[in-house]
Design an enzyme around this catalytic site. Structure first.
Site, PDB file in Angstrom:
ATOM      1  N   SER A  14       0.814  -1.209   0.000  1.00 32.43           N
ATOM      2  CA  SER A  14       0.000   0.000   0.000  1.00 32.43           C
ATOM      3  C   SER A  14       0.856   1.271   0.000  1.00 32.43           C
ATOM      4  CB  SER A  14      -0.898   0.032   1.236  1.00 32.43           C
ATOM      5  OG  SER A  14      -1.503   1.302   1.329  1.00 32.43           O
ATOM      6  N   SER A  16      -0.456   4.070   1.033  1.00 39.42           N
ATOM      7  CA  SER A  16      -1.036   4.986   2.023  1.00 39.42           C
ATOM      8  C   SER A  16      -0.080   5.326   3.175  1.00 39.42           C
ATOM      9  CB  SER A  16      -2.349   4.418   2.566  1.00 39.42           C
ATOM     10  OG  SER A  16      -3.331   4.458   1.552  1.00 39.42           O
ATOM     11  N   THR A  61      -9.922  -0.943   2.902  1.00 38.43           N
ATOM     12  CA  THR A  61      -9.848  -1.310   1.485  1.00 38.43           C
ATOM     13  C   THR A  61     -10.334  -2.745   1.281  1.00 38.43           C
ATOM     14  OG1 THR A  61      -8.456  -1.228  -0.486  1.00 38.43           O
ATOM     15  CG2 THR A  61      -7.377  -1.971   1.531  1.00 38.43           C
ATOM     16  N   LYS A  65     -14.748  -2.952   2.462  1.00 41.45           N
ATOM     17  CA  LYS A  65     -15.467  -1.669   2.413  1.00 41.45           C
ATOM     18  C   LYS A  65     -16.963  -1.814   2.661  1.00 41.45           C
ATOM     19  CE  LYS A  65     -12.271   0.719  -0.715  1.00 41.45           C
ATOM     20  NZ  LYS A  65     -12.131   1.507  -1.944  1.00 41.45           N
ATOM     21  N   ASP A 100     -13.551   7.993  -1.354  1.00 40.37           N
ATOM     22  CA  ASP A 100     -13.288   7.696  -2.771  1.00 40.37           C
ATOM     23  C   ASP A 100     -14.107   8.638  -3.660  1.00 40.37           C
ATOM     24  OD1 ASP A 100     -11.489   5.614  -2.387  1.00 40.37           O
ATOM     25  OD2 ASP A 100     -13.037   4.070  -2.407  1.00 40.37           O
ATOM     26  N   ALA A 125     -19.263  -1.032 -12.022  1.00 37.64           N
ATOM     27  CA  ALA A 125     -20.349  -0.825 -11.049  1.00 37.64           C
ATOM     28  C   ALA A 125     -20.032  -1.529  -9.739  1.00 37.64           C
ATOM     29  CB  ALA A 125     -21.671  -1.329 -11.631  1.00 37.64           C
ATOM     30  N   ALA A 128     -15.670   1.135  -6.610  1.00 31.64           N
ATOM     31  CA  ALA A 128     -15.186   2.394  -7.181  1.00 31.64           C
ATOM     32  C   ALA A 128     -16.234   3.004  -8.112  1.00 31.64           C
ATOM     33  CB  ALA A 128     -13.870   2.155  -7.937  1.00 31.64           C
ATOM     34  N   ASN A 147     -21.448  -1.490 -17.530  1.00 26.08           N
ATOM     35  CA  ASN A 147     -20.799  -2.565 -16.777  1.00 26.08           C
ATOM     36  C   ASN A 147     -20.932  -3.890 -17.505  1.00 26.08           C
ATOM     37  OD1 ASN A 147     -19.311  -3.268 -14.362  1.00 26.08           O
ATOM     38  ND2 ASN A 147     -21.116  -4.448 -13.722  1.00 26.08           N
ATOM     39  N   THR A 149     -21.477  -6.786 -16.307  1.00 23.32           N
ATOM     40  CA  THR A 149     -22.734  -7.374 -15.821  1.00 23.32           C
ATOM     41  C   THR A 149     -23.781  -6.261 -15.819  1.00 23.32           C
ATOM     42  OG1 THR A 149     -21.392  -8.798 -14.409  1.00 23.32           O
ATOM     43  CG2 THR A 149     -23.761  -8.717 -13.931  1.00 23.32           C
ATOM     44  N   ALA A 150     -24.612  -6.252 -16.875  1.00 25.01           N
ATOM     45  CA  ALA A 150     -25.530  -5.118 -17.077  1.00 25.01           C
ATOM     46  C   ALA A 150     -26.457  -4.909 -15.879  1.00 25.01           C
ATOM     47  CB  ALA A 150     -26.349  -5.348 -18.340  1.00 25.01           C
TER      48      ALA A 150
END
Ligand code: NAP
Length: 269
Positions: A14, A16, A61, A65, A100, A125, A128, A147, A149-150
């Site tokens: 990371s 961060s 993360t 989340k 985010d 989707a 993020a 996306n 996967t619609a």
């Protein structure tokens, strides 16, 4: 001394810790920033334990989340997004935020991109994508979600004000759009892949790629070739961290110092 940190699994490389510790040093905040890697089944104990030990704040993360949402008191934006990436421990139940979203809007603002009234396409989707879609809609953009996967894009579009959603054929809207966000992992560690065909890219577009390994993805390279404004994923990473620092400390973040530390880490990784 205060303790802040990142909880995720894995968190090995990371960026961060160096980014936040550079901010503490520059502002004189007496704090350390450390990483924690609990098992998925132990996340509730980990958050309760951090609270009991007096940890001041945590970033969150993958894969936690969404799990953390029910362990904290989420603010309205985190609740709408359905994910928490920043926890502020105080008295009582810890508060949860999603920085985010601010990472997306602040990254565009930093590059002079007007979001109010913009036509925006978000590809992805997942976590993020959800943050980007709500952030852009709240900033006044009309959002179209594409996306693989619609059904996930359609479900997200049904809760984001004014949004539409569909499968990857929705990418055709990029041709008329002002703003594009890649919120998929396509292009991560795979420089030959892109989530958006180059034929859709054009000079009136501003493109943010959430992927930051590598910093220059195929999408950003092809967007630059088309004359678009390009914003790499380190800007989003930086500015979500800036937002978290400001929430935790109440101070203005030393953005340039944090940016330098972050980019030094990413270029050595
Ligand atoms: P996630 O919740 O797992 O979502 C992944 C998304 O990528 C889903 O929409 C998924 O589509 C899509 N996807 C994955 N593989 C694909 C493929 N081969 N073709 C088309 N779509 C594909 O992950 P996330 O947390 O949203 O993260 C997404 C990316 O954003 C990651 O690269 C992550 O590192 C990055 N990120 C960056 C920042 C930053 O600060 N710069 C912050 C957060 C995340 P399906 O729904 O069809 O599976």
């Amino acid at each position: 001394m205060q303790v802040y940190g990142l909880v995720g699994n894995p968190v090995g490389h990371s960026a961060s810790p160096p980014m936040h510790e550079a901010a503490y040093e520059a502002t004189g905040v007496d704090a350390r920033y450390v990483t924690f890697e609990p098992e998925r089944s132990a996340i509730a104990d980990a958050i309760a334990g951090a609270d009991a030990l007096g940890v001041a704040g945590l970033n969150v993360t993958i894969p936690f989340k969404r799990d953390v949402l029910e362990l904290v008191d989420p603010d309205p934006l985190a609740e709408r997004i359905g994910a928490v990436n920043t926890i502020d421990f105080g008295t009582g139940k810890p508060n949860g935020y999603n920085t985010d979203a601010a990472g997306v809007t602040r990254a565009f603002e930093h590059h002079g991109v007007e979001l109010d009234g913009a036509d925006a396409v978000v590809v992805g989707a997942g976590g993020a994508g959800r943050a980007a879609a709500f952030a852009l809609a709240d900033a006044g953009s009309t959002v179209h979600i594409a996306n693989r996967t619609a059904a996930k894009a359609e479900e997200l579009a049904s809760v984001v004000p004014g949004a539409t959603g569909g499968g990857l054929e929705t990418l055709e809207r990029v041709g008329d759009a002002d703003v594009l966000v890649n919120a998929t992992s396509v292009g991560m560690e795979a420089p030959t892949e892109t989530p958006v065909p180059a034929a859709h890219l054009h000079a009136d577009l501003a493109v943010l790629d959430a992927v930051y390994t590598p910093l220059e993805t195929r999408l950003l390279r092809e967007a630059a070739d088309a004359g678009a404004v390009t914003v790499d994923g380190a800007w989003m990473l930086l500015l979500q961290g800036v937002e978290a620092f400001e929430l935790w400390t109440g101070l203005d973040a030393p953005v340039d110092v944090m940016n330098e530390a972050l980019r030094a880490h990413l270029s050595n990784d």
